[in-house]
Write a protein that holds these residues in place. Structure first.
Motif, PDB file in Angstrom:
ATOM      1  N   TRP A  75     -23.982  -5.578  17.034  1.00  0.00           N
ATOM      2  CA  TRP A  75     -23.631  -5.082  15.714  1.00  0.00           C
ATOM      3  C   TRP A  75     -23.343  -6.245  14.788  1.00  0.00           C
ATOM      4  N   GLU A  76     -23.739  -6.098  13.548  1.00  0.00           N
ATOM      5  CA  GLU A  76     -23.486  -7.109  12.531  1.00  0.00           C
ATOM      6  C   GLU A  76     -22.305  -6.726  11.633  1.00  0.00           C
ATOM      7  N   ASN A  77     -21.766  -5.536  11.808  1.00  0.00           N
ATOM      8  CA  ASN A  77     -20.606  -5.102  11.024  1.00  0.00           C
ATOM      9  C   ASN A  77     -19.420  -6.028  11.285  1.00  0.00           C
ATOM     10  N   LYS A  78     -18.571  -6.164  10.311  1.00  0.00           N
ATOM     11  CA  LYS A  78     -17.339  -6.959  10.430  1.00  0.00           C
ATOM     12  C   LYS A  78     -16.225  -6.032  10.923  1.00  0.00           C
ATOM     13  N   LEU A  79     -16.045  -5.983  12.234  1.00  0.00           N
ATOM     14  CA  LEU A  79     -15.068  -5.060  12.815  1.00  0.00           C
ATOM     15  C   LEU A  79     -13.645  -5.361  12.379  1.00  0.00           C
ATOM     16  N   ASP A  80     -13.298  -6.647  12.263  1.00  0.00           N
ATOM     17  CA  ASP A  80     -11.937  -6.970  11.834  1.00  0.00           C
ATOM     18  C   ASP A  80     -11.654  -6.399  10.459  1.00  0.00           C
ATOM     19  N   ALA A  81     -12.643  -6.434   9.572  1.00  0.00           N
ATOM     20  CA  ALA A  81     -12.467  -5.861   8.234  1.00  0.00           C
ATOM     21  C   ALA A  81     -12.319  -4.341   8.310  1.00  0.00           C
ATOM     22  N   ILE A  82     -13.043  -3.703   9.210  1.00  0.00           N
ATOM     23  CA  ILE A  82     -12.930  -2.243   9.367  1.00  0.00           C
ATOM     24  C   ILE A  82     -11.541  -1.880   9.875  1.00  0.00           C
ATOM     25  N   PHE A 170     -18.068   5.041  10.304  1.00  0.00           N
ATOM     26  CA  PHE A 170     -18.770   3.827   9.904  1.00  0.00           C
ATOM     27  C   PHE A 170     -20.079   3.731  10.682  1.00  0.00           C
ATOM     28  N   PRO A 171     -21.224   3.711   9.991  1.00  0.00           N
ATOM     29  CA  PRO A 171     -22.485   3.453  10.690  1.00  0.00           C
ATOM     30  C   PRO A 171     -22.486   1.998  11.174  1.00  0.00           C
ATOM     31  N   MET A 172     -22.819   1.789  12.420  1.00  0.00           N
ATOM     32  CA  MET A 172     -22.830   0.446  12.995  1.00  0.00           C
ATOM     33  C   MET A 172     -24.283   0.003  13.124  1.00  0.00           C
ATOM     34  N   TYR A 173     -24.557  -1.207  12.689  1.00  0.00           N
ATOM     35  CA  TYR A 173     -25.942  -1.646  12.627  1.00  0.00           C
ATOM     36  C   TYR A 173     -26.128  -3.032  13.232  1.00  0.00           C
ATOM     37  N   ASN A 174     -27.359  -3.291  13.650  1.00  0.00           N
ATOM     38  CA  ASN A 174     -27.776  -4.622  14.072  1.00  0.00           C
ATOM     39  C   ASN A 174     -29.022  -4.981  13.261  1.00  0.00           C
ATOM     40  N   ALA A 175     -29.745  -5.998  13.679  1.00  0.00           N
ATOM     41  CA  ALA A 175     -30.916  -6.459  12.923  1.00  0.00           C
ATOM     42  C   ALA A 175     -31.993  -5.379  12.796  1.00  0.00           C
ATOM     43  N   LEU A 176     -32.007  -4.417  13.701  1.00  0.00           N
ATOM     44  CA  LEU A 176     -33.022  -3.359  13.674  1.00  0.00           C
ATOM     45  C   LEU A 176     -32.613  -2.148  12.839  1.00  0.00           C
ATOM     46  N   GLY A 177     -31.341  -2.074  12.451  1.00  0.00           N
ATOM     47  CA  GLY A 177     -30.846  -0.940  11.666  1.00  0.00           C
ATOM     48  C   GLY A 177     -29.637  -0.297  12.321  1.00  0.00           C
ATOM     49  N   VAL A 178     -29.291   0.905  11.892  1.00  0.00           N
ATOM     50  CA  VAL A 178     -28.125   1.620  12.425  1.00  0.00           C
ATOM     51  C   VAL A 178     -28.413   2.051  13.861  1.00  0.00           C
ATOM     52  N   THR A 179     -27.464   1.743  14.740  1.00  0.00           N
ATOM     53  CA  THR A 179     -27.629   2.073  16.161  1.00  0.00           C
ATOM     54  C   THR A 179     -26.574   3.053  16.673  1.00  0.00           C
ATOM     55  N   HIS A 180     -25.391   3.065  16.042  1.00  0.00           N
ATOM     56  CA  HIS A 180     -24.268   3.876  16.513  1.00  0.00           C
ATOM     57  C   HIS A 180     -23.401   4.272  15.318  1.00  0.00           C
ATOM     58  N   PHE A 181     -22.439   5.148  15.613  1.00  0.00           N
ATOM     59  CA  PHE A 181     -21.403   5.476  14.642  1.00  0.00           C
ATOM     60  C   PHE A 181     -20.047   5.195  15.285  1.00  0.00           C
ATOM     61  N   LEU A 182     -19.145   4.618  14.493  1.00  0.00           N
ATOM     62  CA  LEU A 182     -17.763   4.374  14.908  1.00  0.00           C
ATOM     63  C   LEU A 182     -16.883   5.280  14.072  1.00  0.00           C
TER      64      LEU A 182
END
Length: 190
Positions: A75-82, A170-182
């Motif tokens: 995931w590329e999301n900033k978890l600490d910010a979330i 929060f939609p969680m994404y990587n380089a390919l796009g959204v992969t999961h939801f948190l």
């Protein structure tokens, strides 16, 4: 020793006579500096402090588990910010089909359902007759938009009692796009 015991009893009686608002106001002044060497000042104060420390450790452990999941999924999301400005009881990770892959122990405390009960189900297994159709429609629409959102939904515990649940997804994404939801969830208003 007798004098100290008398003072402790007076402190306990005084604290038990306070309203929740009054107790909250003076609580910071009651924190023992070092519970290892202070002896039994007041069991309520020490117990409250210990319980808060345990809760903070549990939340830190939950956050680390989510971060481990994030590393694995890249995931590329900033978890600490979330996590920084959010208060929550339960954490849920789902895949894109909204099947539950992981929940924390706060989920069990809030809902009564174990991790095993929740795995591979969608979160709508918590919904029922009193869950608003409009709210369900809003959740579906927002999930499809793949943007973070907040909704309050009426959910059902395992014992069939209802509770108002604030859900931040929060939609969680990587380089390919959204992969999961948190989802970060907490009970509100009851």
């Amino acid at each position: 020793m007798k004098h100290e015991l008398s003072n402790m009893m007076c402190l306990d009686i005084y604290l038990s006579s306070l309203s929740a608002h009054e107790y909250k106001r003076i609580h910071p002044e009651l924190q023992p500096v070092n519970t290892q060497n202070t002896g039994l000042i007041s069991w309520d104060i020490i117990s409250d402090s210990y319980t808060k420390k345990l809760e903070n450790l549990r939340l830190a452990c939950d956050k680390e588990k989510v971060k481990a999941f994030a590393r694995k999924a890249r995931w590329e999301n900033k978890l600490d910010a979330i996590f920084k400005n959010e208060t929550f009881e339960a954490i849920i990770i789902t895949n894109l089909e909204q099947k539950i892959l992981w929940v924390n122990s706060g989920f069990t405390t809030m809902t009564g359902y174990t991790k095993k009960d929740a795995l591979n189900k969608t979160p709508n297994f918590l919904q029922g007759q009193q869950t608003s159709k409009e709210t369900k429609k809003n959740i579906r629409k927002n999930l499809n938009n793949l943007k973070p959102f907040t909704e309050i939904v009426t959910n059902y515990r395992k014992d069939k009692s209802t509770y108002a649940c604030e859900v931040k997804i929060f939609p969680m994404y990587n380089a390919l796009g959204v992969t999961h939801f948190l989802a970060l969830e907490k009970q509100v208003g009851q």
